[in-house]
Design a protein around this motif. Structure first.
Motif, mmCIF file in Angstrom:
data_model
loop_
_atom_site.group_PDB
_atom_site.id
_atom_site.type_symbol
_atom_site.label_atom_id
_atom_site.label_comp_id
_atom_site.label_asym_id
_atom_site.label_seq_id
_atom_site.Cartn_x
_atom_site.Cartn_y
_atom_site.Cartn_z
ATOM 1 N N SER A 49 0.860 -1.261 -0.087
ATOM 2 C CA SER A 49 -0.100 0.138 0.029
ATOM 3 C C SER A 49 0.966 1.183 0.075
ATOM 4 O O SER A 49 2.032 1.229 0.513
ATOM 5 C CB SER A 49 -0.841 0.189 1.246
ATOM 6 O OG SER A 49 -1.262 1.372 1.503
ATOM 7 N N HIS B 306 -9.111 1.590 7.221
ATOM 8 C CA HIS B 306 -8.153 0.678 6.846
ATOM 9 C C HIS B 306 -8.358 -0.444 5.898
ATOM 10 O O HIS B 306 -7.700 -1.031 5.238
ATOM 11 C CB HIS B 306 -7.851 -0.122 7.973
ATOM 12 C CG HIS B 306 -8.929 -0.917 8.790
ATOM 13 N ND1 HIS B 306 -8.957 -2.465 8.240
ATOM 14 C CD2 HIS B 306 -9.924 -0.701 9.307
ATOM 15 C CE1 HIS B 306 -10.353 -2.655 8.904
ATOM 16 N NE2 HIS B 306 -10.553 -1.795 9.666
ATOM 17 N N ARG B 307 -9.778 -0.519 5.620
ATOM 18 C CA ARG B 307 -10.264 -1.312 4.344
ATOM 19 C C ARG B 307 -9.587 -0.892 3.068
ATOM 20 O O ARG B 307 -9.391 -1.662 2.099
ATOM 21 C CB ARG B 307 -11.775 -1.529 4.278
ATOM 22 C CG ARG B 307 -12.435 -1.873 5.561
ATOM 23 C CD ARG B 307 -13.364 -3.265 5.396
ATOM 24 N NE ARG B 307 -13.810 -3.643 6.523
ATOM 25 C CZ ARG B 307 -14.914 -3.617 7.362
ATOM 26 N NH1 ARG B 307 -15.723 -2.617 6.530
ATOM 27 N NH2 ARG B 307 -15.281 -3.808 8.493
ATOM 28 N N LEU B 308 -9.453 0.481 3.011
ATOM 29 C CA LEU B 308 -8.958 0.877 1.835
ATOM 30 C C LEU B 308 -7.302 0.566 1.870
ATOM 31 O O LEU B 308 -6.786 0.218 0.801
ATOM 32 C CB LEU B 308 -9.061 2.466 1.694
ATOM 33 C CG LEU B 308 -10.679 2.679 1.306
ATOM 34 C CD1 LEU B 308 -10.639 4.351 1.617
ATOM 35 C CD2 LEU B 308 -10.861 2.330 0.013
ATOM 36 N N TRP B 310 -5.740 -1.631 3.230
ATOM 37 C CA TRP B 310 -5.307 -3.199 3.025
ATOM 38 C C TRP B 310 -6.323 -3.842 1.935
ATOM 39 O O TRP B 310 -6.514 -5.003 2.134
ATOM 40 C CB TRP B 310 -5.297 -4.025 4.279
ATOM 41 C CG TRP B 310 -4.036 -3.492 5.166
ATOM 42 C CD1 TRP B 310 -2.608 -3.616 4.900
ATOM 43 C CD2 TRP B 310 -4.206 -2.854 6.584
ATOM 44 N NE1 TRP B 310 -1.991 -3.086 5.851
ATOM 45 C CE2 TRP B 310 -2.758 -2.766 6.811
ATOM 46 C CE3 TRP B 310 -5.109 -2.590 7.408
ATOM 47 C CZ2 TRP B 310 -2.395 -2.099 8.077
ATOM 48 C CZ3 TRP B 310 -4.736 -1.996 8.672
ATOM 49 C CH2 TRP B 310 -3.460 -1.973 9.101
ATOM 50 N N LYS B 311 -6.659 -3.138 1.037
ATOM 51 C CA LYS B 311 -7.646 -3.502 0.050
ATOM 52 C C LYS B 311 -7.260 -4.676 -0.437
ATOM 53 O O LYS B 311 -8.029 -5.947 -0.818
ATOM 54 C CB LYS B 311 -8.324 -2.481 -1.013
ATOM 55 C CG LYS B 311 -7.223 -1.673 -1.632
ATOM 56 C CD LYS B 311 -8.009 -0.483 -2.432
ATOM 57 C CE LYS B 311 -7.032 0.420 -3.064
ATOM 58 N NZ LYS B 311 -6.088 0.879 -1.968
ATOM 59 N N ASP B 312 -5.972 -4.679 -0.878
ATOM 60 C CA ASP B 312 -5.550 -5.858 -1.748
ATOM 61 C C ASP B 312 -5.527 -7.292 -0.490
ATOM 62 O O ASP B 312 -6.071 -8.293 -1.249
ATOM 63 C CB ASP B 312 -4.115 -5.724 -1.747
ATOM 64 C CG ASP B 312 -3.862 -4.984 -3.182
ATOM 65 O OD1 ASP B 312 -4.958 -4.562 -3.933
ATOM 66 O OD2 ASP B 312 -2.548 -4.466 -3.648
ATOM 67 N N TYR B 314 -7.500 -7.976 1.934
ATOM 68 C CA TYR B 314 -9.036 -8.201 2.270
ATOM 69 C C TYR B 314 -9.415 -8.733 1.144
ATOM 70 O O TYR B 314 -10.315 -9.606 1.010
ATOM 71 C CB TYR B 314 -9.668 -6.871 2.956
ATOM 72 C CG TYR B 314 -9.367 -6.400 3.898
ATOM 73 C CD1 TYR B 314 -8.967 -7.293 5.163
ATOM 74 C CD2 TYR B 314 -9.327 -5.148 4.137
ATOM 75 C CE1 TYR B 314 -8.603 -6.705 6.498
ATOM 76 C CE2 TYR B 314 -8.669 -4.361 5.387
ATOM 77 C CZ TYR B 314 -8.613 -5.445 6.565
ATOM 78 O OH TYR B 314 -8.015 -4.785 7.799
ATOM 79 N N ARG B 315 -9.299 -8.286 0.053
ATOM 80 C CA ARG B 315 -9.800 -8.912 -1.467
ATOM 81 C C ARG B 315 -9.527 -10.528 -1.509
ATOM 82 O O ARG B 315 -10.221 -11.149 -1.988
ATOM 83 C CB ARG B 315 -9.471 -8.169 -2.679
ATOM 84 C CG ARG B 315 -10.218 -8.414 -3.827
ATOM 85 C CD ARG B 315 -9.703 -7.548 -4.935
ATOM 86 N NE ARG B 315 -9.503 -6.064 -4.790
ATOM 87 C CZ ARG B 315 -8.650 -5.380 -4.863
ATOM 88 N NH1 ARG B 315 -7.403 -6.080 -5.245
ATOM 89 N NH2 ARG B 315 -8.555 -4.069 -4.950
ATOM 90 N N VAL C 45 -6.482 5.281 -1.962
ATOM 91 C CA VAL C 45 -7.280 4.933 -3.117
ATOM 92 C C VAL C 45 -6.280 4.333 -4.161
ATOM 93 O O VAL C 45 -6.800 3.611 -4.858
ATOM 94 C CB VAL C 45 -8.179 5.973 -3.457
ATOM 95 C CG1 VAL C 45 -9.191 6.501 -2.497
ATOM 96 C CG2 VAL C 45 -7.438 7.327 -4.139
ATOM 97 N N PRO C 47 -4.053 2.361 -6.289
ATOM 98 C CA PRO C 47 -3.613 1.082 -6.160
ATOM 99 C C PRO C 47 -2.339 0.759 -6.163
ATOM 100 O O PRO C 47 -1.442 1.681 -6.695
ATOM 101 C CB PRO C 47 -4.128 0.184 -7.573
ATOM 102 C CG PRO C 47 -4.309 1.383 -8.476
ATOM 103 C CD PRO C 47 -4.522 2.498 -7.816
#
Ligand code: HEM
Lengths: 247, 317, 55
Positions: A49, B306-308, B310-312, B314-315, C45, C47
């Motif tokens: 991230s 935090h969902r954003l 660590w979005k990878d 959580y996905r 946001v 990636p």
């Protein structure tokens, strides 16, 4: 601390018989921070991230602050008023400070929303806040050292806040001699020391996992130690360490 | 397998956050990241510096003040003699003026240091500098010979008369018993205009000096210097704490410190400085101890940004 | 040189200020704060380029 050591901690030799203070200190250091944890070649898969780059941005800015500061300091306080090169170096000093704070503050916000103090990382958070505070004082003394109208006025105003709490008598903002010691020596050393400690703590604890990470996640499930691991683990060896021995 | 609820505790327990990571990893190059970081930041710094530069407003000397605003200079000098200037009434660490300190309840932090940087405004700012002149004004002896009471009476009446005069012009002051005061302030004005007061006040006859306490206090007792600052939006009540001259960013990280001075109860408190500093110390401590504070420390769970982050992760889990 | 150090005149422009009702902010500070907010949002946001996975 028990004398027993688990093999594979990064210590090249068996350390069980360390009995001098020095030997014990080395054993403790190596156990806390084995070389492959200090300088890792991989990170947990969740470390993907942009949120993780701001700490490094702050370190990068800090290095430029130090380099430009050394050039300014070695040329003496009048140089930048009268030389165009001096003025440019002064600009780089100012802007690397602005960038430093920009990166640090975004870093702070992100670490808050990641609740990155979880799981024994309290000291990492606290050293972060301390580095923020010490940096603010360092920047403030820098503003006082400009030897121009801005520093004159800041000194005149700031003395009231400092005097009101009784420190102005020793930390005298109108005494440029004192300010040099603070801004050029003590505070940079303090910022550097706190940042080094902060970053070492990050390495010691490893990066905090996602808030909702659980044993049942695919990323953890398929990597049970011993189950799918090859005999020569590719990941940091602390993975094989029994729980609770780190602290 | 049960999914343990996400704990925001700082404690080292038995959850995923407390144990060394045993899951999947990705390649990572610490040194490379450091070097890329240093290079990228370096380019940014050079670029921004080349475009925006940095401000360097020249400092204000006593000479500049005396030349640009002689009436203000004279009025300030009279106040220094009368002991009615801000500095004369400041209290510790400069002098022992009664009831001048900023207290918080019964706590008087300002008095802790005692008078560690003594300043006697009449003597240090006016009389002693005049005495260093090659031919000191004759009125100096009259001042030195007078009693304290007589001195303050002269200086205070002159100070009031100056304030009442048109444009505060010393030439238009009504007649009165001012003793040697008008002559002394006029001599000091001359001395300042010629530029010699700057050196005398700063170094007190020494070759070296790095301590500008006296010059700065004298300068700030006038109206000229604070007015210049106010014209640059640098005063405390203008959020000036965080401002730099011109359009260059200043210490924006002091926004909260600056804000407190704009709002009640701080704004109109006589001990505003003490209150603001102590409040900031408390808030900073709270930031450091935030992981201990129920409610605040749970915000990251309640507002799950935090969902954003660590979005990878959580996905893919 | 001394003259250039102690000139009394104000040479830099007075700066650009925004504000209302007792709230004032200088343009430079405003930009820095906006940049921080933008960086924060972007970090959330955007990636992240995928690194090589290693099991
Ligand atoms: C001088 C300023 C600072 C520098 C140079 C710095 C540097 C770093 C670096 C390089 C990391 C690891 C990589 C990353 O996550 O970005 C890190 C992690 C961390 N920082 Fe900072 N930091 C600073 C200030 C702060 C501040 C002000 C805070 C919060 C109050 C803070 C809290 C943390 C925490 C909690 C971690 C652990 C992250 C984790 O385990 O996921 N730091 N810092």
């Amino acid at each position: 601390m028990t004398a027993q050591t688990t093999p594979g901690h990064g210590a090249p030799v068996d350390e069980t018989d360390a009995h001098t203070w020095t030997g014990r200190a080395r054993r403790w250091l190596l156990r806390k921070l084995p070389p492959d944890k200090l300088l890792p070649e991989d990170q947990p898969s969740f470390v993907a991230s942009w949120a993780y780059v701001f700490g490094m941005g702050a370190i990068g800015s800090l290095l430029w602050i130090i380099v430009s500061g050394i050039v300014l300091g070695l040329n003496g306080p009048q140089w930048y008023h009268v030389s165009s090169l001096g003025s440019f170096v002064n600009s780089t000093h100012l802007w690397s400070v602005e960038l430093f704070f920009i990166f640090m503050v975004v870093h702070l916000w992100l670490k808050f929303w990641m609740a990155a103090w979880r799981g024994g990382r309290l000291l990492t958070w606290i050293t972060g806040v301390i580095s923020f505070v010490v940096s603010i004082v360092a920047a403030f003394t820098g503003y006082l050292l400009q030897t121009n109208f801005d520093s004159q006025w800041i000194a005149f105003e700031a003395k009231d806040a400092l005097n009101a709490v009784g420190v102005g008598a020793w930390f005298n903002v109108a005494n440029v001699g004192q300010l040099f010691t603070w801004h050029v020596t003590l505070l940079p050393v303090a910022v550097g020391a706190v940042v080094v400690l902060h970053v070492l703590l990050v390495r010691v604890h490893g990066v905090a996992p996602p808030l909702e990470a659980a044993e049942s996640d695919a990323q953890l499930l398929h990597n049970r130690p011993g189950a799918t691991e090859p005999p020569e683990p590719a990941e940091p060896p602390e993975a094989t360490e029994p729980r609770g021995t780190v602290q | 397998m049960t999914r343990k609820s996400s704990s925001i505790s700082w404690r080292k327990t038995d959850d995923v956050a407390s144990r060394p990571w045993t899951g999947s990893v990705r390649e990572y190059d610490l040194i490379k990241e450091l070097i890329i970081g240093v290079v990228v930041v370096g380019l940014l710094v050079l670029g921004v510096s080349a475009i925006f530069g940095s401000p360097d407003e020249p400092s204000v000397s006593l000479k500049a003040w005396a030349t640009a605003a002689p009436a203000d200079f004279t009025a300030t000098a009279a106040k220094e003699l009368a002991g009615t200037s801000d500095t004369a009434g400041y209290g510790p660490p400069y002098n022992s003026t009664q009831d001048a300190t900023q207290k918080i309840g019964p706590v008087d932090l300002q008095s802790l240091s005692g008078i560690r940087l003594p300043v006697d405004t009449a003597n240090d700012f006016v009389i002693a500098p005049l005495a260093t002149l090659p031919s000191p004004p004759a009125d100096l002896a009259r001042w030195t010979a007078a009693t304290d009471q007589q001195r303050s009476a002269w200086a205070a009446t002159y100070s009031d008369a100056l304030a009442a005069a048109p444009d505060s012009d010393p030439a238009k002051v009504a007649d009165g018993d001012y003793g040697p005061v008008p002559a002394l302030t006029a001599a000091l004005l001359d001395m300042a205009r010629q530029g010699s007061l700057d050196g005398v006040l700063q170094s007190g006859g020494n070759f070296y000096n790095m301590d500008y306490t006296r010059s700065l206090l004298f300068l700030g007792d006038g109206g000229y210097f604070p007015d210049l600052a106010a014209s640059q939006h640098l005063s405390g009540d203008q959020w000036g704490v965080m401002n730099e001259t011109g359009d260059t960013p200043g210490q924006s990280w002091l926004w909260l410190f600056s804000l407190l001075y704009q709002i009640e109860p701080f704004k109109s408190a006589p001990n505003a400085d003490a209150l603001v500093v102590v409040t900031m110390l408390v808030l900073t401590a709270l930031l450091a101890l935030l992981p201990f504070i129920p409610g605040l420390r749970s915000l990251p769970r309640m507002i799950p940004l935090h969902r954003l982050i660590w979005k990878d992760y959580y996905r893919n889990r | 040189m001394a003259g250039c150090l102690v000139a009394g005149a104000v040479s830099v422009g007075a700066g650009t200020y925004f504000g209302w009702d007792g709230f004032t902010i200088q343009s430079g500070n405003l930009i820095v704060i906006v940049v921080m907010i933008i960086l924060f949002v972007l970090a959330l946001v955007l990636p992240f380029p995928g690194g090589k996975r290693r099991k």
